[in-house]
Design a protein around this motif. Sequence first.
Motif: not given
Length: 490
Positions: A82-97
Motif C-alpha cells: 500500500n505504501l508503494a502506491k501511497f505517493g500516487t494513490l494508484g495509477t491503473t484505472v478500472r476498465s473493461t476489455a
Amino acid sequence: MASNKEVHASSAGEAFVNFFKGIKAYFTDFGTAISKGDTAVKLSTVLMGAGYFARNKIVVGLLTMIYEVLFVLMCIFYAAPNLAKFGTLGTTVRSTAFDPVTMQNTVIQGDNSFLILLNSVIALFMIFVFVLTWIHNIKRQYELQLDKEKGNHINTFVEDVKSLVNGRFNITLMTLPTLGVVLMNVIPILILIAIAFTNYDQQHMPPSSLFTWVGLTNFRNLVNLSNNSAFGYAFFRVLGWTLVWAFFSTFTCFLGGIVMAKLITYRKVKFPKFWRTLFVVTIAVPQFVTLLLVRYFFGDTGIVNSICASTGITSFLQSIGLVANHLTYIPFLTHPGWAKFMIVMINIWVGVPYQMLVATGVLLNIPESQIESAKLDGANAWQIFWHITMPYVMFVEGPTLITDFVRNINNFNVIYLLTQDTFVTTNQTLANANAKEVDLLVTWLFRLTNEYYNYKMASVIGIIVFVICAVFSLIAFSKFLSGGREESYQ
C-alpha cells in the motif's frame, strides 16, 4: 501581585514548557539507554526480546519477539504494497476489455485510491505505534539492567500478570477504551486530514476513477477572495455567520436561563413549580420533533403566517419595510435576514429551559453571607446581581459556557431541521459553492459530502472547524480553569 492575565499567560506558558520538557526527557532517556545499555540492551534494538532473555524473563521475551515478527510480516504483506502506491494513490484505472473466449466484456480491476489511502494511513499509524513500543522496550530493558546491577528483585512473568490486576490495573482498564478511541476517532481524523490534500470529489470517485494528491490547492481555493473563487466567497460568509450564531445562541440562552431562574426563584412569584414545569416541557419533547413542527408553523403557508395576515401584522411589517410589498406572507424561514433572526429566536425557546434548570441550582448555592453583607453595605438588587450573582454564576458555569459555544459552532440540528427543503439561496455565487446564507460550517460540510460528494472541500472545512474549536477551547479553558478564585466562594 500579578494580574489575572499574567497568571493565565504564565499557566499556559508553563503547560507548553512542561510538554516540550516531557518530550525532551523521553528521548533523553532513550539515548541514555542506548549509550549506557549493555550488549543485551543494544541487541534488543534489532531483536526486541534479547534484553528479556538476558534477565531470565523468557515468556516476556518470547511475546516481544512474536510481536516483532508480526510487525515484520505486516510490513511485508500489508504496509509495503500500500505504501508503494501511497505517493500516487494508484495509477491503473478500472476498465473493461472484450474477452474473445467468452465473447463478453470483462472488468479489469484497477487501483482503488480510497482503499490505498485508508490502508496506508492505517499502516503508517501501526508503524508509529511500533516505534513508540520499540523505544519503550529498550528503555524498559535498560531499567531491568539497572535493577540487576543494584541487586533489586526482578518480577517474574506471573508477577507481571498479577500486577495488571493490582498495582497497574488502570492500564488494564484503559486498554480497550484506548483501542476504541483509536479505531473510532484517531484513524478517521487522520484520513479526513489526508483527503483534504487530494482531489477526491464526484469527478474522481473510486473505484471507477482515481484521485491523487494536490497539496494545498484546496486550502488556497477555500481562502481565495478573487472574483472567480466561489468557495472563497462562500467560506468567509459562512464562517462569519457561524461565529455570530455561536455567540448569540450561546449567550442568549445563558442569560435567558439566568433571568428565568431569578424570576422563578423570586419570593413573590406564586406557583414556582408550575412555571418551572411549564418551561421544562420543551426538554421532554425530542428536539427533532420540535424543530420540524416549528418549521411547518413558520412556513410561508404555515399557521403563524395565517394569523399574522389576518391580524394585520404582515401589512404593518410591509409598511415599515421589513417585508417586501409583493409578498403576502412573512418570509420567516425563506429570506436570509428573517431566517437568521428566527433561527436564533427559536433556539432561545428550545435552549433557555435547560439553562434555567442549571442556573436554578447555581443560584440556590450562592453563599447567603455575601448577599447579606452586600445589603448591609447598602447595595441594591441590581448591584447584588451584577457584582455577586453573575461572578458566582460565571465561576461555576464558565467551563459549561465554553462547551456550549463549541457545541453551537457544530449545532447541526437547529440549522438543518429548520431550513432544509425550506430555504433556497438566490445568491448564485453561494450556490456555485453548494452553500446557503443560513449554513453553518458543519451543515455546509454535511451538504458537500452527502449531496454533492465533494469530499476534498468537506475535509478542509472539517479541519478548519476543528482548529477553531480547539484554539477557542484552549484559550477559554486556560482562563476559566487557571485557579485563584476558589477561595472567594468557600
